[in-house]
Design an enzyme around this catalytic site. Structure first.
Site, mmCIF file in Angstrom:
data_model
loop_
_atom_site.group_PDB
_atom_site.id
_atom_site.type_symbol
_atom_site.label_atom_id
_atom_site.label_comp_id
_atom_site.label_asym_id
_atom_site.label_seq_id
_atom_site.Cartn_x
_atom_site.Cartn_y
_atom_site.Cartn_z
ATOM 1 N N ASN A 28 1.505 -3.070 4.159
ATOM 2 C CA ASN A 28 0.560 -3.927 3.430
ATOM 3 C C ASN A 28 -0.447 -4.456 4.451
ATOM 4 O O ASN A 28 -0.346 -4.172 5.655
ATOM 5 C CB ASN A 28 1.304 -5.062 2.706
ATOM 6 C CG ASN A 28 0.397 -5.790 1.714
ATOM 7 O OD1 ASN A 28 -0.271 -5.160 0.901
ATOM 8 N ND2 ASN A 28 0.331 -7.104 1.803
ATOM 9 N N LYS A 29 -1.391 -5.223 3.956
ATOM 10 C CA LYS A 29 -2.485 -5.715 4.799
ATOM 11 C C LYS A 29 -1.983 -6.338 6.097
ATOM 12 O O LYS A 29 -0.986 -7.070 6.109
ATOM 13 C CB LYS A 29 -3.292 -6.728 3.977
ATOM 14 C CG LYS A 29 -4.434 -7.414 4.688
ATOM 15 C CD LYS A 29 -5.416 -6.436 5.298
ATOM 16 C CE LYS A 29 -5.981 -5.432 4.319
ATOM 17 N NZ LYS A 29 -6.692 -4.309 4.972
ATOM 18 N N ASP A 85 0.822 -1.216 0.000
ATOM 19 C CA ASP A 85 0.000 0.000 0.000
ATOM 20 C C ASP A 85 0.852 1.260 0.000
ATOM 21 O O ASP A 85 0.430 2.303 -0.483
ATOM 22 C CB ASP A 85 -0.961 -0.006 1.188
ATOM 23 C CG ASP A 85 -2.052 -1.025 0.952
ATOM 24 O OD1 ASP A 85 -1.812 -2.221 1.224
ATOM 25 O OD2 ASP A 85 -3.111 -0.634 0.419
#
Ligand code: MRU
Length: 343
Positions: free
Chosen positions: A245-246, A235
């Site tokens: 990121n997630k 991201d």
């Protein structure tokens, strides 16, 4: 020839989004004609994934322009509406970057705004295909196991999360095209199940063999030697290679480092933010705690429990074996930084 998924499309008078909250049970599109609806769609993850929300944000400037014409907005109201789209989610830098690229064109009118938004989508599509080839080439060379690869991925980074094709999942698709994927372990991705609902759906659509596994199974799968490489998206990537990121990604990276398994991040250069020095400076979206206190709409935690729900985590660049962009592969853990690539 299968129809390629387009999560974000301009219809002529507004945006059409695949409603990712309805998948895998229903493939339906929603029409977005005003800024309230677009902000709501981004916040509820109707549209999600860093490049896809970037594209939605770019078209969001056109949505705001058209809504402003209908409602008789002055410049202040239009700017405020564009700002709301830009700020709908904080972590993926693509959203702000894409809005900021298109917003200066509002004075030149709708056609100029749309031309730039279409250009962003075209560039993302090309970037996805290019990084897929670079990432696949690197894995073939570095993970020379003499048989198709067993891969692990986290969250959803496919066509749904981009302008089309996918980033990390694009690498997987390219390897599959070459006959080099044995199986993909798709982490389910609690609490909103982007892996179980969306990645598994895309993998099934492509005929790629896969398992869905609980996020908590990832480290064990890696340490047991069942994974040849992990491939994830991003991201926002800071100047030192730290990667947001997630939530759950950093655990995958740590397990990979411990087991000596390559940990690859695939993302377009639009996700690299050289203005952000390190991961400590990346804003992490905190979502409603209720998302982790329930299952399928039914409360699972006791009434008094509070939910802790960061949507993203940061993986130190020192754990990133390979950062793949459309320009090639950077071995960040070995000391090559995103700036080497972009400046
Ligand atoms: O909350 P989400 O579903 O938008 O999170 C998405 C991710 O973390 C993806 O891995 C990332 O945006 C890359 S998508 C190509």
């Amino acid at each position: 020839m299968k129809q390629e998924l387009r999560a974000v499309e301009w219809t002529g008078n507004g945006l059409s989004l695949i409603d990712q909250t309805a998948l895998p049970h229903e493939l339906r599109r929603v029409a977005v004609r005003d800024v309230d609806a677009l902000v709501d769609a981004i916040v509820r993850l109707v549209v999600r994934g860093a490049p896809a929300i970037g594209a939605a944000g770019a078209y969001g400037v056109a949505v705001a322009l058209l809504e402003g014409e209908r409602r008789g907005w002055g410049r202040t109201e239009l700017d405020a509406a564009v700002e709301r789209v830009r700020d709908a989610r904080p972590t993926a830098v693509n959203l702000a970057v894409c809005v900021d690229r298109v917003a200066p064109l509002v004075d030149r009118g709708l056609d100029a705004v749309l031309a730039e938004a279409h250009a962003i989508v075209g560039e993302d599509l090309r970037a996805n295909h290019d990084m897929a080839v670079h990432g696949a080439d690197w894995l073939v060379e570095r993970v020379a196991v003499g048989r198709p690869l067993r891969l692990l991925t986290h969250c959803n980074t496919g066509a749904l999360a981009t302008a089309g094709w996918g980033t990390a999942l694009g690498v997987v698709r390219e390897l599959h095209r070459r006959g080099l994927v044995e199986v993909v372990h798709a982490d389910e991705t609690r609490p909103l199940l982007q892996g179980a609902r969306l990645t598994a759906w895309e993998l099934a659509h492509e005929g790629i063999p896969h398992y869905v596994q609980a996020d908590g199974a990832a480290a064990a799968t890696i340490l047991r030697g069942e994974v040849d490489a992990a491939v994830v998206g991003a991201d926002r990537i800071a100047a030192n290679g730290d990667t947001a990121n997630k939530i759950g990604t950093v655990g995958v990276a740590l397990a990979c480092a411990y087991a000596g398994v390559p940990f690859m991040v695939a993302a377009p250069t639009t996700t690299v933010d050289l203005d952000t020095a390190s991961g400590a400076d990346i804003p992490i979206e905190m979502r409603d705690g209720a998302e982790v206190l329930q299952w399928a709409g039914v409360r699972t935690a006791p009434a008094g429990s509070r939910g802790h729900n960061p949507a993203f985590d940061v993986t130190p660049g020192t754990l990133v074996s390979a950062l793949v962009t459309e320009r090639g592969v950077l071995e960040v853990a070995a000391g090559r930084l995103p700036g080497d690539h972009l400046r």
